[in-house]
Design a protein around this motif. Structure first.
Motif, PDB file in Angstrom:
ATOM      1  N   ILE A   9      -7.878   4.882   5.611  1.00 54.84           N
ATOM      2  CA  ILE A   9      -8.043   4.473   4.207  1.00 54.84           C
ATOM      3  C   ILE A   9      -6.947   5.137   3.378  1.00 54.84           C
ATOM      4  O   ILE A   9      -6.357   6.143   3.779  1.00 54.84           O
ATOM      5  CB  ILE A   9      -9.436   4.846   3.658  1.00 54.84           C
ATOM      6  CG1 ILE A   9      -9.654   6.362   3.717  1.00 54.84           C
ATOM      7  CG2 ILE A   9     -10.527   4.124   4.419  1.00 54.84           C
ATOM      8  CD1 ILE A   9     -10.943   6.819   3.033  1.00 54.84           C
ATOM      9  N   GLY A  10      -6.693   4.572   2.205  1.00 53.40           N
ATOM     10  CA  GLY A  10      -5.660   5.099   1.325  1.00 53.40           C
ATOM     11  C   GLY A  10      -4.276   4.604   1.716  1.00 53.40           C
ATOM     12  O   GLY A  10      -4.096   3.911   2.725  1.00 53.40           O
ATOM     13  N   GLU A  11      -3.297   4.968   0.901  1.00 54.03           N
ATOM     14  CA  GLU A  11      -1.905   4.597   1.161  1.00 54.03           C
ATOM     15  C   GLU A  11      -1.052   5.851   1.248  1.00 54.03           C
ATOM     16  O   GLU A  11      -1.070   6.690   0.352  1.00 54.03           O
ATOM     17  CB  GLU A  11      -1.365   3.673   0.075  1.00 54.03           C
ATOM     18  CG  GLU A  11       0.029   3.138   0.384  1.00 54.03           C
ATOM     19  CD  GLU A  11       0.505   2.137  -0.645  1.00 54.03           C
ATOM     20  OE1 GLU A  11       1.609   1.588  -0.458  1.00 54.03           O
ATOM     21  OE2 GLU A  11      -0.209   1.912  -1.637  1.00 54.03           O
ATOM     22  N   SER A  12      -0.343   5.983   2.329  1.00 53.04           N
ATOM     23  CA  SER A  12       0.483   7.161   2.565  1.00 53.04           C
ATOM     24  C   SER A  12       1.755   7.126   1.722  1.00 53.04           C
ATOM     25  O   SER A  12       2.433   6.101   1.661  1.00 53.04           O
ATOM     26  CB  SER A  12       0.838   7.231   4.046  1.00 53.04           C
ATOM     27  OG  SER A  12       1.969   8.030   4.259  1.00 53.04           O
ATOM     28  N   PRO A  13       2.116   8.242   1.069  1.00 48.02           N
ATOM     29  CA  PRO A  13       3.412   8.314   0.372  1.00 48.02           C
ATOM     30  C   PRO A  13       4.566   8.043   1.332  1.00 48.02           C
ATOM     31  O   PRO A  13       5.572   7.443   0.955  1.00 48.02           O
ATOM     32  CB  PRO A  13       3.448   9.758  -0.147  1.00 48.02           C
ATOM     33  CG  PRO A  13       2.021  10.167  -0.250  1.00 48.02           C
ATOM     34  CD  PRO A  13       1.328   9.477   0.891  1.00 48.02           C
ATOM     35  N   GLY A  14       4.407   8.484   2.571  1.00 48.79           N
ATOM     36  CA  GLY A  14       5.444   8.232   3.563  1.00 48.79           C
ATOM     37  C   GLY A  14       5.616   6.758   3.858  1.00 48.79           C
ATOM     38  O   GLY A  14       6.744   6.285   4.074  1.00 48.79           O
ATOM     39  N   GLU A  15       4.516   6.016   3.827  1.00 47.26           N
ATOM     40  CA  GLU A  15       4.602   4.572   4.054  1.00 47.26           C
ATOM     41  C   GLU A  15       5.321   3.893   2.894  1.00 47.26           C
ATOM     42  O   GLU A  15       6.092   2.949   3.089  1.00 47.26           O
ATOM     43  CB  GLU A  15       3.202   3.988   4.232  1.00 47.26           C
ATOM     44  CG  GLU A  15       3.188   2.517   4.612  1.00 47.26           C
ATOM     45  CD  GLU A  15       1.782   1.996   4.857  1.00 47.26           C
ATOM     46  OE1 GLU A  15       1.656   0.912   5.470  1.00 47.26           O
ATOM     47  OE2 GLU A  15       0.810   2.647   4.440  1.00 47.26           O
ATOM     48  N   LYS A  16       5.097   4.374   1.684  1.00 42.46           N
ATOM     49  CA  LYS A  16       5.777   3.813   0.519  1.00 42.46           C
ATOM     50  C   LYS A  16       7.289   4.009   0.619  1.00 42.46           C
ATOM     51  O   LYS A  16       8.062   3.236   0.063  1.00 42.46           O
ATOM     52  CB  LYS A  16       5.250   4.467  -0.764  1.00 42.46           C
ATOM     53  CG  LYS A  16       3.799   4.140  -1.087  1.00 42.46           C
ATOM     54  CD  LYS A  16       3.355   4.855  -2.363  1.00 42.46           C
ATOM     55  CE  LYS A  16       1.910   4.562  -2.690  1.00 42.46           C
ATOM     56  NZ  LYS A  16       1.442   5.276  -3.915  1.00 42.46           N
ATOM     57  N   GLU A  17       7.675   5.078   1.325  1.00 43.69           N
ATOM     58  CA  GLU A  17       9.098   5.362   1.491  1.00 43.69           C
ATOM     59  C   GLU A  17       9.690   4.655   2.710  1.00 43.69           C
ATOM     60  O   GLU A  17      10.845   4.902   3.077  1.00 43.69           O
ATOM     61  CB  GLU A  17       9.300   6.874   1.633  1.00 43.69           C
ATOM     62  CG  GLU A  17       8.890   7.654   0.390  1.00 43.69           C
ATOM     63  CD  GLU A  17       8.914   9.156   0.623  1.00 43.69           C
ATOM     64  OE1 GLU A  17       9.201   9.571   1.764  1.00 43.69           O
ATOM     65  OE2 GLU A  17       8.644   9.910  -0.331  1.00 43.69           O
ATOM     66  N   GLY A  18       8.910   3.804   3.339  1.00 45.15           N
ATOM     67  CA  GLY A  18       9.407   3.057   4.487  1.00 45.15           C
ATOM     68  C   GLY A  18       8.942   3.573   5.829  1.00 45.15           C
ATOM     69  O   GLY A  18       9.315   3.025   6.869  1.00 45.15           O
ATOM     70  N   GLY A  19       8.117   4.621   5.817  1.00 44.98           N
ATOM     71  CA  GLY A  19       7.589   5.159   7.059  1.00 44.98           C
ATOM     72  C   GLY A  19       6.567   4.234   7.699  1.00 44.98           C
ATOM     73  O   GLY A  19       6.105   3.272   7.088  1.00 44.98           O
TER      74      GLY A  19
END
Length: 215
Positions: A110-120
């Motif tokens: 659940i939630g959204e990772s800051p790393g994913e927002k950066e393309g991770g």
């Protein structure tokens, strides 16, 4: 509210052809085993099974009626048809509501990772955990919040063990989710490039470069 379902006892020596015929009629073969019961081969309507699982959840306790006897059970295991998605077989585990049991539950991110927002890329190397819990307290899933994970971070069982009310039997270093850096274009090109025995000869002008034309 506990869901209810009725099943019918079947012959333990049911041939494969008869099982296929049952499935074609919307009937799922299965077994009941566990607390204070012998292993009983059964069959159940797939429509009733799906309805019951929607009501109780994947790990909910079900009142199962077989031959005039009612048992508290959980869905221990199941098999699905790879193409149709229909149930092929189900295992019901009879349980003592006062005793803890070991059962696997799904891991939900659940939630959204800051790393994913950066393309991770968010990875789930393990999608289930083994827990020990009383039947009435079995969760539908273990929720793992990735809202604080940057690229290079990960969450293990040890990180969330103290946040749940049941015992997790997996080791502390059991990784539940990680965030990795995206592949570079060079890495992607390398994966796509043919190598070794699987490589094809270069084609020039419609003919393999290493072949000689026949007369």
């Amino acid at each position: 509210m506990t869901s209810k379902i009725s099943v019918q006892k079947r012959d333990s020596a049911t041939p494969h052809s008869a099982l296929t015929e049952l499935r074609n009629k919307g009937i799922v073969p299965g077994v009941v085993y566990g607390y204070q019961t012998e292993t009983i081969p059964v069959s159940v309507s797939e429509i009733d099974l799906i309805k019951t699982l929607r009501e109780s959840g994947r790990n909910g306790v079900i009142n199962l009626e077989v031959e005039g006897k009612t048992l508290n059970v959980v869905l221990s295991d199941f098999q699905r048809d790879a193409l149709k998605g229909s149930f092929k077989h189900v295992d019901f585990l009879a349980v003592n509501m006062s005793d803890e049991l070991e059962i696997s539950v799904a891991v939900h991110v659940i939630g959204e990772s800051p790393g994913e927002k950066e393309g991770g890329v968010v990875n789930q190397p393990n999608r289930e955990v083994l827990i020990k819990v009383k039947p009435a307290d079995i969760p539908d899933a273990l929720e793992v919040d990735v809202s604080n994970l940057a690229i290079g971070d990960h969450l293990t069982v040890g990180d969330i063990r103290g946040t749940v009310s049941y015992e997790i039997l997996d080791e502390d270093d059991f990784i539940l989710v990680s965030v990795t850096a995206p592949r570079t274009q060079d890495e992607l090109d390398e994966l796509e490039a043919p190598t070794g025995e699987g490589a094809q000869p270069e084609v020039i002008g419609g003919e393999p470069a290493n072949d000689q034309k026949k007369d």
